[in-house]
Design a protein around this motif. Structure first.
Motif, PDB file in Angstrom:
ATOM      1  N   LEU A 291     -15.859 -29.719  32.459  1.00  0.00           N
ATOM      2  CA  LEU A 291     -17.033 -29.235  31.939  1.00  0.00           C
ATOM      3  C   LEU A 291     -17.564 -30.043  30.783  1.00  0.00           C
ATOM      4  O   LEU A 291     -18.741 -30.151  30.634  1.00  0.00           O
ATOM      5  CB  LEU A 291     -16.371 -27.888  31.345  1.00  0.00           C
ATOM      6  N   GLY A 292     -16.636 -31.177  30.199  1.00  0.00           N
ATOM      7  CA  GLY A 292     -17.119 -31.829  29.051  1.00  0.00           C
ATOM      8  C   GLY A 292     -16.430 -31.563  27.696  1.00  0.00           C
ATOM      9  O   GLY A 292     -16.304 -30.457  27.452  1.00  0.00           O
ATOM     10  N   TRP A 293     -15.909 -32.800  27.408  1.00  0.00           N
ATOM     11  CA  TRP A 293     -15.279 -32.477  26.003  1.00  0.00           C
ATOM     12  C   TRP A 293     -15.900 -31.825  24.866  1.00  0.00           C
ATOM     13  O   TRP A 293     -15.526 -30.871  24.312  1.00  0.00           O
ATOM     14  CB  TRP A 293     -14.723 -34.083  25.435  1.00  0.00           C
ATOM     15  N   ILE A 294     -17.047 -32.426  24.699  1.00  0.00           N
ATOM     16  CA  ILE A 294     -17.900 -31.726  23.596  1.00  0.00           C
ATOM     17  C   ILE A 294     -18.220 -30.285  23.770  1.00  0.00           C
ATOM     18  O   ILE A 294     -18.113 -29.556  22.910  1.00  0.00           O
ATOM     19  CB  ILE A 294     -19.187 -32.580  23.186  1.00  0.00           C
ATOM     20  N   LYS A 295     -18.563 -29.969  24.841  1.00  0.00           N
ATOM     21  CA  LYS A 295     -19.050 -28.613  25.423  1.00  0.00           C
ATOM     22  C   LYS A 295     -17.990 -27.754  24.874  1.00  0.00           C
ATOM     23  O   LYS A 295     -17.906 -26.390  24.581  1.00  0.00           O
ATOM     24  CB  LYS A 295     -19.461 -28.322  26.726  1.00  0.00           C
ATOM     25  N   VAL A 296     -16.661 -28.074  25.376  1.00  0.00           N
ATOM     26  CA  VAL A 296     -15.356 -27.245  25.306  1.00  0.00           C
ATOM     27  C   VAL A 296     -15.048 -27.195  23.693  1.00  0.00           C
ATOM     28  O   VAL A 296     -14.949 -25.890  23.476  1.00  0.00           O
ATOM     29  CB  VAL A 296     -14.218 -27.961  26.030  1.00  0.00           C
ATOM     30  N   VAL A 297     -15.154 -28.179  22.906  1.00  0.00           N
ATOM     31  CA  VAL A 297     -14.996 -28.125  21.569  1.00  0.00           C
ATOM     32  C   VAL A 297     -15.922 -27.155  21.022  1.00  0.00           C
ATOM     33  O   VAL A 297     -15.443 -26.475  20.121  1.00  0.00           O
ATOM     34  CB  VAL A 297     -15.053 -29.345  20.950  1.00  0.00           C
ATOM     35  N   ARG A 298     -17.131 -27.463  21.193  1.00  0.00           N
ATOM     36  CA  ARG A 298     -18.192 -26.582  20.467  1.00  0.00           C
ATOM     37  C   ARG A 298     -18.207 -25.165  20.624  1.00  0.00           C
ATOM     38  O   ARG A 298     -18.364 -24.362  19.785  1.00  0.00           O
ATOM     39  CB  ARG A 298     -19.677 -27.034  21.086  1.00  0.00           C
ATOM     40  N   TRP A 299     -18.227 -24.791  22.042  1.00  0.00           N
ATOM     41  CA  TRP A 299     -18.417 -23.336  22.284  1.00  0.00           C
ATOM     42  C   TRP A 299     -17.416 -22.352  22.516  1.00  0.00           C
ATOM     43  O   TRP A 299     -17.272 -21.485  21.978  1.00  0.00           O
ATOM     44  CB  TRP A 299     -19.102 -23.157  23.475  1.00  0.00           C
ATOM     45  N   PHE A 300     -16.047 -23.227  22.936  1.00  0.00           N
ATOM     46  CA  PHE A 300     -14.861 -22.450  22.673  1.00  0.00           C
ATOM     47  C   PHE A 300     -13.998 -22.714  21.819  1.00  0.00           C
ATOM     48  O   PHE A 300     -13.338 -21.672  21.286  1.00  0.00           O
ATOM     49  CB  PHE A 300     -14.139 -22.775  24.207  1.00  0.00           C
ATOM     50  N   GLY A 301     -14.180 -23.918  21.011  1.00  0.00           N
ATOM     51  CA  GLY A 301     -13.384 -24.133  19.997  1.00  0.00           C
ATOM     52  C   GLY A 301     -13.936 -23.871  18.643  1.00  0.00           C
ATOM     53  O   GLY A 301     -13.165 -22.726  18.153  1.00  0.00           O
ATOM     54  N   CYS A 302     -15.073 -24.059  18.416  1.00  0.00           N
ATOM     55  CA  CYS A 302     -15.547 -23.676  17.101  1.00  0.00           C
ATOM     56  C   CYS A 302     -15.975 -22.215  16.833  1.00  0.00           C
ATOM     57  O   CYS A 302     -15.785 -21.570  16.210  1.00  0.00           O
ATOM     58  CB  CYS A 302     -17.043 -24.571  16.832  1.00  0.00           C
ATOM     59  N   ILE A 303     -16.874 -21.829  18.232  1.00  0.00           N
ATOM     60  CA  ILE A 303     -17.294 -20.408  18.234  1.00  0.00           C
ATOM     61  C   ILE A 303     -15.995 -19.458  18.394  1.00  0.00           C
ATOM     62  O   ILE A 303     -16.015 -18.407  17.810  1.00  0.00           O
ATOM     63  CB  ILE A 303     -18.364 -20.281  19.043  1.00  0.00           C
ATOM     64  N   GLY A 304     -15.358 -19.744  19.240  1.00  0.00           N
ATOM     65  CA  GLY A 304     -14.091 -19.050  19.504  1.00  0.00           C
ATOM     66  C   GLY A 304     -13.175 -18.820  18.436  1.00  0.00           C
ATOM     67  O   GLY A 304     -12.695 -17.721  18.040  1.00  0.00           O
ATOM     68  N   MET A 305     -13.230 -19.877  17.588  1.00  0.00           N
ATOM     69  CA  MET A 305     -12.199 -19.985  16.464  1.00  0.00           C
ATOM     70  C   MET A 305     -12.917 -18.897  15.048  1.00  0.00           C
ATOM     71  O   MET A 305     -12.065 -18.142  14.553  1.00  0.00           O
ATOM     72  CB  MET A 305     -11.703 -21.030  15.918  1.00  0.00           C
ATOM     73  N   ALA A 306     -14.001 -19.153  15.206  1.00  0.00           N
ATOM     74  CA  ALA A 306     -14.720 -18.305  14.077  1.00  0.00           C
ATOM     75  C   ALA A 306     -14.530 -16.682  14.481  1.00  0.00           C
ATOM     76  O   ALA A 306     -14.227 -16.061  13.704  1.00  0.00           O
ATOM     77  CB  ALA A 306     -16.311 -18.541  14.307  1.00  0.00           C
ATOM     78  N   LEU A 307     -14.533 -16.382  15.534  1.00  0.00           N
ATOM     79  CA  LEU A 307     -14.692 -14.957  15.858  1.00  0.00           C
ATOM     80  C   LEU A 307     -13.104 -14.538  15.947  1.00  0.00           C
ATOM     81  O   LEU A 307     -13.056 -13.369  15.409  1.00  0.00           O
ATOM     82  CB  LEU A 307     -15.090 -14.683  17.379  1.00  0.00           C
ATOM     83  N   SER A 308     -12.205 -15.251  16.534  1.00  0.00           N
ATOM     84  CA  SER A 308     -10.876 -15.030  16.489  1.00  0.00           C
ATOM     85  C   SER A 308     -10.130 -14.852  15.224  1.00  0.00           C
ATOM     86  O   SER A 308      -9.182 -13.911  14.765  1.00  0.00           O
ATOM     87  CB  SER A 308     -10.087 -15.771  17.398  1.00  0.00           C
ATOM     88  N   THR A 309     -10.832 -15.831  14.200  1.00  0.00           N
ATOM     89  CA  THR A 309     -10.239 -15.708  12.710  1.00  0.00           C
ATOM     90  C   THR A 309     -10.600 -14.435  12.013  1.00  0.00           C
ATOM     91  O   THR A 309      -9.850 -13.950  11.398  1.00  0.00           O
ATOM     92  CB  THR A 309     -10.660 -16.813  12.257  1.00  0.00           C
TER      93      THR A 309
END
Length: 428
Positions: A291-309
């Motif tokens: 999918l692409g390194w940056i896309k995974v980090v941006r949408w699933f890492g950053c946004i995903g962690m904000a919500l799960s935190t």
């Protein structure tokens, strides 16, 4: 650093020639992880304040950050295997001193001193193996190989490191459990020394002068000035594991003191979090290549962690309030509900796995220095997470710390738009 262009035998992205190294990481981090989810509470049980407990973790994290910074280049200078040996010996020695004179003597000075010095140890062992990985796999194999690295890390520090203490603390107490940790770290170090002796672990800087070696070591800092993409990537990596290290400090206190969970229940919830990463680390390592390194980090890492935190705080609090009101009852139900945010956190924290490939791709001629910056960022995360808790807890309680972490994940989301990296096979 040499990137091998020959094919490395793999199984679902796992480089089989390094299999025993992954086993060593799992064993070593099991011992290192025993304390993670209960030590903060145990220190307060000894009579120290919550702020003093958080401060001890902050000092430990600062020492880990320094060790993480030098580990990449240090491993290149002396070879990864020798760097792992140094970390192994240092951990065992200062762990004993920490237990005997620090916790055993209830001496806060010795707790800070020996726990802090021990903080230098695990990054040398752990992160030097990253250099060995990069030396032994192709550049296109780094992301899935690192997915397995973080999976074995999670097996140790999270799954076994949390679940085993949930069984041993009732049987032998906290101090007995911390002594047992020594056996696991010793086993991990022994496996690394014996089973990796024939693995390609060379020292490309062996022939350099002392001045040249120090110059290369300093590059781990100067890259933050000379390469803006490395700087932005460093910010994102620092933020990556804030909730992991921060929740290990504050959540044992919230769950046991505010919500009525036992220490064993909390440790099992934390085990669920890390058990989830066994799948998610490998999953995101492979998906990042597709999918692409940056896309995974941006949408699933950053946004995903904000919500799960946020969910890690609000879901247990909300359900606990309902249970106390009599709408729902049993502690078992509350315990199971607490698994939900643990699973979410474990799933999305692993979406930052492609960061290693991003760092090494941004500096192909100085990959050791790039890894050192990556490791420094990981270490700073270990330091800043409890430091933020130390500052905010007295004024804003647990919710203030949670909001701070969430805001930083949203900041990291914005920063990813400024990182320009050309991923092999992608037009970026």
């Amino acid at each position: 650093m040499n990137n091998l262009e020959n094919e490395t035998k793999q199984w679902l992205g796992l480089p089989l020639n390094l299999l025993w190294g992954y086993v060593a990481i799992a064993l070593f981090m099991t011992g290192d992880g025993f304390e993670l989810a209960f030590l903060s509470k145990y220190i307060t049980d000894l009579g120290f304040t919550e702020a003093q407990s958080s401060s001890a973790f902050a000092v430990y994290g600062f020492a880990a950050a320094l060790a993480a910074w030098i580990s990449g280049v240090f491993a290149e200078i002396v070879t990864p295997r020798k760097a792992m040996l140094a970390g192994f010996v240092m951990w065992c020695v200062f762990h004993v001193l920490f237990l005997v004179f620090g916790l055993g003597g209830k001496n806060y000075f010795f707790i800070m001193l020996f726990y802090g010095i021990r903080g230098f140890a695990y990054p040398l062992f752990l992160y030097s193996f990253i250099v060995m990985i990069v030396q032994n796999v192709k550049s296109t194999q780094i992301s899935p190989s690192m997915g397995w690295f973080w999976t074995t890390y999670s097996v140790g520090i999270g799954v076994f490191g949390s679940f085993i203490p949930s069984l041993t603390i009732p049987a032998m107490g906290e101090m007995g459990t911390l002594w047992l940790a020594l056996a696991f770290c010793f086993a991990g170090g022994l496996v690394a020394l014996v089973m990796l002796r024939n693995v390609n672990s060379y020292s490309p800087m062996h022939g350099l002068s002392r001045q040249q070696k120090f110059s290369e070591l300093s590059r781990a800092i100067t890259l933050l000035v000379t390469n803006r993409n490395i700087l932005f990537s460093s910010w994102v990596r620092i933020i990556n594991t804030l909730s992991l290290f921060g929740f290990a400090v504050i959540m044992p206190m919230m769950f046991t003191k505010e919500l009525g969970f036992t220490t064993s229940q909390w440790l099992q919830i934390w085990t669920v979090f890390f058990a989830t990463t066994l799948v998610s680390n490998v999953f995101w390592g492979i998906v990042g290549e597709k999918l692409g390194w940056i896309k995974v980090v941006r949408w699933f890492g950053c946004i995903g962690m904000a919500l799960s935190t946020l969910s890690f705080y609000y879901i247990p609090q909300y359900y606990n309030t309902i249970a106390e009101a009599g709408v729902n009852g049993a502690g078992t139900a509350e315990f199971m509900v607490a698994w939900i945010p643990a699973i979410l956190l474990g799933w999305f924290v692993a979406a930052f796995v492609p960061m290693t490939a991003i760092f090494t791709t941004l500096e192909p001629k100085h990959q050791g220095a790039a890894i050192s910056v990556y490791n420094l960022s990981a270490g700073l995360s270990n330091f800043l997470a409890p430091a933020i808790a130390t500052v905010l807890l007295p004024y804003f309680s647990f919710i203030g710390v949670v909001y701070a972490y969430t805001a930083l994940y949203l900041f990291a989301f914005a920063v990813t738009y400024f990182i320009k990296v050309k991923q092999p096979g992608f037009d970026t």
